[in-house]
Write an enzyme that holds these catalytic residues in place. Structure first.
Site, PDB file in Angstrom:
ATOM      1  N   CYS A  91       0.782  35.622 -68.707  1.00  0.00           N
ATOM      2  CA  CYS A  91       2.066  35.969 -69.324  1.00  0.00           C
ATOM      3  C   CYS A  91       2.643  34.760 -70.068  1.00  0.00           C
ATOM      4  O   CYS A  91       2.152  34.404 -71.140  1.00  0.00           O
ATOM      5  CB  CYS A  91       3.014  36.532 -68.283  1.00  0.00           C
ATOM      6  SG  CYS A  91       4.400  37.463 -68.980  1.00  0.00           S
ATOM      7  N   ILE A 149       5.219  42.588 -67.435  1.00  0.00           N
ATOM      8  CA  ILE A 149       6.644  42.336 -67.261  1.00  0.00           C
ATOM      9  C   ILE A 149       7.124  41.438 -68.403  1.00  0.00           C
ATOM     10  O   ILE A 149       6.769  40.268 -68.460  1.00  0.00           O
ATOM     11  CB  ILE A 149       6.932  41.663 -65.904  1.00  0.00           C
ATOM     12  CG1 ILE A 149       6.391  42.510 -64.748  1.00  0.00           C
ATOM     13  CG2 ILE A 149       8.431  41.412 -65.740  1.00  0.00           C
ATOM     14  CD1 ILE A 149       6.445  41.812 -63.406  1.00  0.00           C
ATOM     15  N   HIS A 186       0.003  40.194 -64.960  1.00  0.00           N
ATOM     16  CA  HIS A 186       0.180  39.388 -63.745  1.00  0.00           C
ATOM     17  C   HIS A 186      -0.753  39.835 -62.623  1.00  0.00           C
ATOM     18  O   HIS A 186      -0.327  40.562 -61.721  1.00  0.00           O
ATOM     19  CB  HIS A 186       1.627  39.517 -63.245  1.00  0.00           C
ATOM     20  CG  HIS A 186       2.650  38.891 -64.120  1.00  0.00           C
ATOM     21  ND1 HIS A 186       3.068  37.598 -63.971  1.00  0.00           N
ATOM     22  CD2 HIS A 186       3.354  39.393 -65.159  1.00  0.00           C
ATOM     23  CE1 HIS A 186       3.984  37.314 -64.869  1.00  0.00           C
ATOM     24  NE2 HIS A 186       4.178  38.392 -65.614  1.00  0.00           N
ATOM     25  N   GLU A 188      -1.678  38.164 -60.149  1.00  0.00           N
ATOM     26  CA  GLU A 188      -1.218  37.571 -58.888  1.00  0.00           C
ATOM     27  C   GLU A 188      -0.197  38.451 -58.179  1.00  0.00           C
ATOM     28  O   GLU A 188      -0.020  38.354 -56.955  1.00  0.00           O
ATOM     29  CB  GLU A 188      -0.625  36.174 -59.132  1.00  0.00           C
ATOM     30  CG  GLU A 188       0.738  36.133 -59.782  1.00  0.00           C
ATOM     31  CD  GLU A 188       0.738  36.403 -61.281  1.00  0.00           C
ATOM     32  OE1 GLU A 188       1.825  36.362 -61.881  1.00  0.00           O
ATOM     33  OE2 GLU A 188      -0.346  36.656 -61.851  1.00  0.00           O
TER      34      GLU A 188
END
Length: 208
Positions: A91, A149, A186, A188
């Site tokens: 990101c 996001i 993302h 993670e």
């Protein structure tokens, strides 16, 4: 949602850094430790010298840029990337690695290294966040569940970079170039370990 993997067989002494100026660096550190990696948080130039690879997390790319310059990390990071340090950006981290930022804040700089042009906040505000499954042949047959996001999009992939994943409309959301790796999303957050495993493999190869 990813499942906890068996720990990877990593060479003794190999250390992966996570840039810890801003953003979700703790989540990346947690995933890497679950994979058996020796993890160090990096905030200062001397800490960068002690790692064999670096993850640049999601967050706010313009803030990360300012903090990197404030802490004297920007130029050492650029030099390390030019020198072949394996780096994975998610990101905001992808934006930091792009040679060109589209729609950046006034005066915003990137570290560069990836032969791509990236547009910030390409999907709009946080309320426009979304999830989707992506086919990524480099990571195997099972689709990757990706969370976006306030995500960037790779608008241009130059000849030195390779697209790893695209949305259904053809827009690129994951790239690699030599020791560099970047994703708009993302992994993670979803405990999707395969991108981190793929990155650790790059680190091992670079250390040989």
């Amino acid at each position: 949602m990813g499942t906890r993997p068996a720990e990877a067989a990593l060479p003794a002494g190999l250390r992966v850094g996570v840039l810890a100026l801003q953003g979700d660096f703790r989540e990346h550190a947690q995933v890497l430790r679950a994979l058996g990696a020796n993890v160090a948080l990096v905030r200062r130039p001397e800490e960068l010298l002690q790692v064999d690879g670096l993850v640049i997390p999601g967050g706010e790319s313009s803030v990360m840029d300012k903090l990197a310059r404030t802490f004297g990390l920007a130029e050492p990071l650029r030099a390390a990337i030019r020198g072949g340090l394996p780096v994975y950006g998610t990101c905001a981290g992808l934006i930091m690695l792009a040679d060109t930022i589209l729609g950046g804040m006034n005066g915003q700089q990137s570290l560069g290294g990836l032969d791509i042009a990236v547009r910030r906040n390409a999907f709009g505000s946080q309320t426009a966040s979304f999830e989707t499954d992506l086919d990524i042949p480099a990571l195997g047959e099972k689709p990757v569940h990706a969370v976006f996001i306030r995500a960037p999009i790779v608008e241009t992939v130059g000849p030195r970079a390779t697209a790893l994943a695209t949305l259904a409309d053809g827009r690129c959301v994951a790239v690699e170039q030599g020791n560099l790796l970047g994703t708009s999303f993302h992994p993670e957050i979803t405990r999707e370990y395969r991108f981190h495993q793929y990155f650790l493999q790059k680190m091992v190869a670079a250390a040989r």
